[in-house]
Design a protein around this motif. Structure first.
Motif, mmCIF file in Angstrom:
data_model
loop_
_atom_site.group_PDB
_atom_site.id
_atom_site.type_symbol
_atom_site.label_atom_id
_atom_site.label_comp_id
_atom_site.label_asym_id
_atom_site.label_seq_id
_atom_site.Cartn_x
_atom_site.Cartn_y
_atom_site.Cartn_z
ATOM 1 N N LEU A 115 0.827 -1.207 0.000
ATOM 2 C CA LEU A 115 0.000 0.000 0.000
ATOM 3 C C LEU A 115 0.863 1.258 0.000
ATOM 4 O O LEU A 115 0.599 2.205 -0.752
ATOM 5 N N LEU A 116 1.901 1.279 0.824
ATOM 6 C CA LEU A 116 2.781 2.454 0.864
ATOM 7 C C LEU A 116 3.432 2.698 -0.494
ATOM 8 O O LEU A 116 3.553 3.844 -0.942
ATOM 9 N N ALA A 117 3.844 1.602 -1.152
ATOM 10 C CA ALA A 117 4.463 1.743 -2.470
ATOM 11 C C ALA A 117 3.479 2.329 -3.472
ATOM 12 O O ALA A 117 3.828 3.205 -4.277
ATOM 13 N N ALA A 118 2.238 1.852 -3.432
ATOM 14 C CA ALA A 118 1.223 2.370 -4.349
ATOM 15 C C ALA A 118 0.920 3.838 -4.066
ATOM 16 O O ALA A 118 0.630 4.610 -4.987
ATOM 17 N N LEU A 119 1.008 4.224 -2.795
ATOM 18 C CA LEU A 119 0.742 5.614 -2.428
ATOM 19 C C LEU A 119 1.928 6.527 -2.723
ATOM 20 O O LEU A 119 1.783 7.752 -2.709
ATOM 21 N N GLY A 120 3.087 5.928 -2.948
ATOM 22 C CA GLY A 120 4.266 6.739 -3.226
ATOM 23 C C GLY A 120 4.849 7.395 -1.992
ATOM 24 O O GLY A 120 5.460 8.462 -2.077
ATOM 25 N N VAL A 121 4.654 6.760 -0.821
ATOM 26 C CA VAL A 121 5.213 7.283 0.427
ATOM 27 C C VAL A 121 6.048 6.195 1.086
ATOM 28 O O VAL A 121 5.961 5.017 0.728
ATOM 29 N N GLY A 122 6.844 6.580 2.064
ATOM 30 C CA GLY A 122 7.708 5.638 2.749
ATOM 31 C C GLY A 122 7.168 5.240 4.108
ATOM 32 O O GLY A 122 6.076 5.656 4.513
ATOM 33 N N PRO A 123 7.938 4.439 4.862
ATOM 34 C CA PRO A 123 7.487 3.966 6.177
ATOM 35 C C PRO A 123 7.295 5.079 7.193
ATOM 36 O O PRO A 123 6.645 4.866 8.218
ATOM 37 N N GLU A 124 7.842 6.258 6.917
ATOM 38 C CA GLU A 124 7.637 7.374 7.840
ATOM 39 C C GLU A 124 6.173 7.803 7.896
ATOM 40 O O GLU A 124 5.755 8.526 8.810
ATOM 41 N N ALA A 125 5.373 7.343 6.926
ATOM 42 C CA ALA A 125 3.946 7.670 6.922
ATOM 43 C C ALA A 125 3.152 6.814 7.904
ATOM 44 O O ALA A 125 1.977 7.085 8.151
ATOM 45 N N VAL A 126 3.772 5.767 8.464
ATOM 46 C CA VAL A 126 3.081 4.890 9.416
ATOM 47 C C VAL A 126 3.174 5.494 10.814
ATOM 48 O O VAL A 126 4.252 5.575 11.400
ATOM 49 N N SER A 127 2.031 5.931 11.345
ATOM 50 C CA SER A 127 2.002 6.466 12.708
ATOM 51 C C SER A 127 1.874 5.354 13.736
ATOM 52 O O SER A 127 2.455 5.416 14.817
ATOM 53 N N TYR A 128 1.069 4.346 13.399
ATOM 54 C CA TYR A 128 0.814 3.242 14.325
ATOM 55 C C TYR A 128 0.561 1.996 13.493
ATOM 56 O O TYR A 128 -0.035 2.063 12.422
ATOM 57 N N GLY A 132 3.852 -3.085 15.655
ATOM 58 C CA GLY A 132 4.668 -2.338 16.603
ATOM 59 C C GLY A 132 5.679 -1.401 16.002
ATOM 60 O O GLY A 132 6.689 -1.090 16.624
ATOM 61 N N VAL A 133 5.433 -0.937 14.783
ATOM 62 C CA VAL A 133 6.328 0.017 14.138
ATOM 63 C C VAL A 133 5.524 1.253 13.780
ATOM 64 O O VAL A 133 4.405 1.157 13.283
ATOM 65 N N GLY A 134 6.078 2.420 14.051
ATOM 66 C CA GLY A 134 5.387 3.655 13.715
ATOM 67 C C GLY A 134 6.025 4.832 14.412
ATOM 68 O O GLY A 134 6.922 4.682 15.248
ATOM 69 N N THR A 135 5.550 6.016 14.072
ATOM 70 C CA THR A 135 6.122 7.232 14.639
ATOM 71 C C THR A 135 5.361 7.713 15.869
ATOM 72 O O THR A 135 5.798 8.638 16.541
ATOM 73 N N ASP A 136 4.208 7.094 16.162
ATOM 74 C CA ASP A 136 3.409 7.504 17.318
ATOM 75 C C ASP A 136 2.732 6.268 17.900
ATOM 76 O O ASP A 136 1.607 5.928 17.545
#
Length: 265
Positions: A115-128, A132-136
């Motif tokens: 999904l991230l690849a299709a959206l053109g964004v990286g893992p930094e877009a994952v908040s939760y 158990g990986v995310g920025t928040d």
């Protein structure tokens, strides 16, 4: 508040996700809420991207509905063989909640990566995320306690239909016929269904890393030894039910703990 990530617009030659031309370029294929309402969902991740931006990127049509906790906007679609739902509830903090259909061969990390690849964004877009990986990661997103429902043809859809009515896929149901069908589908789908299953069975048995999965499955299904061939109809039925139960158990272990997927060779 988590900083929102910008999602690029759709590629110039992508058609709307609700259209199905013979030659598709848009990686997403959308189903309506009406089509999808009967499917149970599992929470996957909270993305620090705007739902409108997700819809714009994948050319999805957002639908409006409500559940026990308020108004919600959502899009149900298939991407890379997996059923996805993206939602945002009125009054929630900015962000997009991502769900997948329960059951079937779902590796959360791999699905989120698609999904991230299709959206053109990286893992930094994952908040939760459920892995158990995310920025928040301070608390589980509130929307994950809300009502759920779900959508279209995918690997999960195939498995749900097959396990319910294998006779529709193989005719006369036997262990050999079921194995042959699963092998064919697995090859055609680039191992989307049974990747890691053989290794998981060997780990469950404690031996047999050099054996094919159907031999390993027989050892678990008939712990006191296989019946003499030809098998009786009762033995065939028991073997088929046992194999389906083992595959279900494997899928459940993947969904609850993606790290359980063994390394394949």
């Amino acid at each position: 508040m988590t900083e929102m990530i910008e999602v690029p617009d759709a590629e110039g030659d992508w058609e709307p996700a609700t259209e199905f031309p013979a030659s598709r370029r848009n990686p997403a294929r959308q189903a309506s809420m009406f089509q999808s309402a009967t499917w149970p969902l599992s929470s996957l991740a909270l993305l620090a991207v705007d739902l409108e931006a997700v819809a714009r990127r994948l050319k999805l049509t957002l639908e409006s509905s409500w559940d026990g906790r308020g108004n919600v906007r959502a899009a149900f679609f298939v991407l890379d063989g997996t059923d996805f739902v993206v939602t945002h509830h009125e009054g929630d903090a900015p962000g997009t909640h991502v769900w997948t259909r329960k059951g079937g061969p779902v590796d959360p990390v791999a699905r989120a990566g698609s999904l991230l690849a299709a959206l053109g964004v990286g893992p930094e877009a994952v908040s939760y995320s459920i892995w158990g990986v995310g920025t928040d990661l301070r608390h589980v997103p509130a929307a994950w306690g809300r009502g759920r429902g779900k959508p279209t043809r995918s690997h999960q859809d195939l498995w749900a239909n097959f396990r319910r009515s294998p006779e529709l896929f193989v005719g006369r149901v036997s262990f050999g016929a079921v194995v042959a069908f699963l092998n064919g589908y697995d090859i055609a789908s680039d191992k989307a269904l049974l990747d890691g299953f053989r290794e998981w069975l060997a780990a469950k048995l404690g031996y047999g890393e050099n054996l094919v999965y159907w031999v390993l499955a027989k050892k678990l299904i008939f712990p006191d030894g296989r019946p003499e061939e030809p098998w009786s109809p009762e033995a065939e039925q028991h073997a088929v039910a046992g194999l389906i139960d083992l595959i279900d158990e494997y899928f459940e272990s993947l969904a609850s703990n993606p790290e359980v997927r063994p390394e394949t060779v």
